[in-house]
Design an enzyme around this catalytic site. Structure first.
Site, mmCIF file in Angstrom:
data_model
loop_
_atom_site.group_PDB
_atom_site.id
_atom_site.type_symbol
_atom_site.label_atom_id
_atom_site.label_comp_id
_atom_site.label_asym_id
_atom_site.label_seq_id
_atom_site.Cartn_x
_atom_site.Cartn_y
_atom_site.Cartn_z
ATOM 1 N N ARG A 232 0.855 -1.189 0.000
ATOM 2 C CA ARG A 232 0.000 0.000 0.000
ATOM 3 C C ARG A 232 0.881 1.225 0.000
ATOM 4 O O ARG A 232 1.753 1.369 0.856
ATOM 5 C CB ARG A 232 -0.837 0.055 1.288
ATOM 6 C CG ARG A 232 -1.971 -0.863 1.309
ATOM 7 C CD ARG A 232 -3.035 -0.457 2.308
ATOM 8 N NE ARG A 232 -2.566 0.011 3.609
ATOM 9 C CZ ARG A 232 -3.376 0.441 4.557
ATOM 10 N NH1 ARG A 232 -4.683 0.483 4.343
ATOM 11 N NH2 ARG A 232 -2.919 0.834 5.707
ATOM 12 N N ASP B 276 0.601 -3.147 12.015
ATOM 13 C CA ASP B 276 1.037 -3.505 10.660
ATOM 14 C C ASP B 276 1.416 -4.986 10.645
ATOM 15 O O ASP B 276 2.445 -5.384 11.208
ATOM 16 C CB ASP B 276 2.238 -2.627 10.258
ATOM 17 C CG ASP B 276 2.619 -2.838 8.799
ATOM 18 O OD1 ASP B 276 2.812 -4.015 8.402
ATOM 19 O OD2 ASP B 276 2.709 -1.853 8.059
ATOM 20 N N ASP C 292 4.939 -5.968 9.169
ATOM 21 C CA ASP C 292 6.055 -5.589 10.042
ATOM 22 C C ASP C 292 6.111 -6.464 11.287
ATOM 23 O O ASP C 292 7.189 -6.868 11.733
ATOM 24 C CB ASP C 292 5.934 -4.110 10.442
ATOM 25 C CG ASP C 292 6.369 -3.184 9.313
ATOM 26 O OD1 ASP C 292 7.119 -3.652 8.429
ATOM 27 O OD2 ASP C 292 5.955 -2.017 9.306
ATOM 28 N N THR D 56 -1.276 7.486 -0.474
ATOM 29 C CA THR D 56 -2.590 7.354 -1.125
ATOM 30 C C THR D 56 -3.395 6.181 -0.570
ATOM 31 O O THR D 56 -4.604 6.099 -0.793
ATOM 32 C CB THR D 56 -2.411 7.114 -2.634
ATOM 33 O OG1 THR D 56 -1.748 5.842 -2.800
ATOM 34 C CG2 THR D 56 -1.567 8.199 -3.288
HETATM 35 C C1 PRP Z 1 -1.095 -4.739 4.399
HETATM 36 C C2 PRP Z 1 -1.873 -6.033 4.501
HETATM 37 C C3 PRP Z 1 -2.739 -5.997 3.295
HETATM 38 C C4 PRP Z 1 -3.018 -4.531 3.120
HETATM 39 C C5 PRP Z 1 -4.414 -4.248 3.559
HETATM 40 O O1 PRP Z 1 -0.052 -4.865 3.515
HETATM 41 O O2 PRP Z 1 -1.075 -7.173 4.585
HETATM 42 O O3 PRP Z 1 -2.117 -6.540 2.144
HETATM 43 O O4 PRP Z 1 -2.086 -3.827 3.937
HETATM 44 O O5 PRP Z 1 -4.749 -2.933 3.361
HETATM 45 P P1 PRP Z 1 -5.866 -2.486 2.309
HETATM 46 O O6 PRP Z 1 -7.065 -3.351 2.558
HETATM 47 O O7 PRP Z 1 -6.114 -1.050 2.694
HETATM 48 O O8 PRP Z 1 -5.319 -2.619 0.938
HETATM 49 P P2 PRP Z 1 1.072 -3.712 3.335
HETATM 50 O O9 PRP Z 1 0.672 -2.773 2.264
HETATM 51 O O10 PRP Z 1 1.345 -3.119 4.685
HETATM 52 O O11 PRP Z 1 2.282 -4.525 2.771
HETATM 53 P P3 PRP Z 1 3.209 -5.607 3.504
HETATM 54 O O12 PRP Z 1 2.330 -6.825 3.759
HETATM 55 O O13 PRP Z 1 4.264 -5.866 2.496
HETATM 56 O O14 PRP Z 1 3.719 -5.015 4.777
HETATM 57 N N1 URA Z 2 -2.478 -3.223 6.911
HETATM 58 C C1 URA Z 2 -2.035 -3.668 8.107
HETATM 59 O O1 URA Z 2 -1.071 -4.424 8.182
HETATM 60 N N2 URA Z 2 -2.684 -3.253 9.202
HETATM 61 C C2 URA Z 2 -3.750 -2.449 9.157
HETATM 62 O O2 URA Z 2 -4.326 -2.115 10.223
HETATM 63 C C3 URA Z 2 -4.194 -2.004 7.907
HETATM 64 C C4 URA Z 2 -3.535 -2.419 6.785
#
Ligand code: PRP
Ligand code: URA
Length: 209
Positions: free
Chosen positions: A104, A200, A203, A108
């Site tokens: 994400r 997160d 993370d 944005t």
């Molecule tokens: C997180 C999570 C989802 C997304 C959800 O990923 O694992 O994929 O956010 O958010 P959304 O419904 O608003 O799209 P992130 O973008 O943090 O990536 P990562 O898993 O690589 O940390």
């Molecule tokens: N992605 C995450 O990992 N946590 C949240 O709360 C939202 C999006």
């Protein structure tokens, strides 16, 4: 409209409550996501189709049941979805595994796709698309767009924590896809985090923050 189901199994609920605690270590977080992934798979696989086959036991011939069709595919949305894969494979060890890489944009909140690697016959398989978090829904929607572009249509989306905003957006974008979550939380905050959520997920799973 697609079905949205919160899986209320007591073991899932208990483990999810531990997972949410901020003091949980990376190691424990990983173990819990793995365990909850396995328990979710048990519930989500309830309606997999069966067929009759003839076998011989040491005693007699018998007509018994086996899963019908091709082995299913587990498709994690990277990174955090990876945490659920091994748990599901413990129950369905012959499943194929595809990957969809997406992050994400922090400004944005829109998802950006950076990898799609799927079994070649993905269109013929039942897919469990997995990601612990359904926040705005953007990542899940784009991942399903990507799967449908490759003619995959038999998809169940499996997450741990869902926000009402994400459920609504996903149901509107893909009314044919059933959604399973371990919890439906209250709302998204101004940074797009689920409240109360668990922070997160990527993370916490990989110890990157
Ligand atoms: C997180 C999570 C989802 C997304 C959800 O990923 O694992 O994929 O956010 O958010 P959304 O419904 O608003 O799209 P992130 O973008 O943090 O990536 P990562 O898993 O690589 O940390
Ligand atoms: N992605 C995450 O990992 N946590 C949240 O709360 C939202 C999006």
């Amino acid at each position: 409209m697609s079905n949205f189901q919160v899986v209320e199994h007591p073991l899932i609920q208990h483990k999810l409550s531990i997972l949410r605690r901020k003091e949980v270590s990376t190691k424990e977080f990983r173990e819990l996501v793995d365990e909850i992934g396995m328990l979710m798979a048990y519930e989500v696989s309830r309606d997999l189709p069966l067929e009759d086959i003839e076998i011989e036991t040491p005693v007699a011939k018998a007509t018994v049941k086996q899963l019908q069709g091709k082995k299913l595919a587990i498709v994690p949305i990277l990174r955090a979805g990876i945490g659920m894969v091994d748990g599901i494979l413990k129950l369905i060890p012959a499943a194929r595994v595809g990957h969809i890489g997406m992050y994400r944009d922090e400004e944005t909140l829109k998802p950006v796709e950076y990898l799609v690697k799927l079994p070649t016959d993905i269109a013929d398989r039942q897919i469990f698309l997995v990601d612990p978090m359904l926040a705005t829904g953007g990542s899940a929607i784009l991942a399903i767009d990507s799967l449908k572009k490759r003619n995959a249509n038999n998809i169940k989306f499996v997450c741990l924590v869902a926000a009402p905003e994400g459920v609504k957006a996903l149901q509107e974008a893909h009314p044919d896809i059933d959604i399973y979550a371990a919890a439906l939380d209250d709302h998204l905050n101004e940074h797009g985090y689920i409240v109360p959520g668990l922070g997160d997920a990527g993370d916490r799973l990989f110890g990157t923050k």
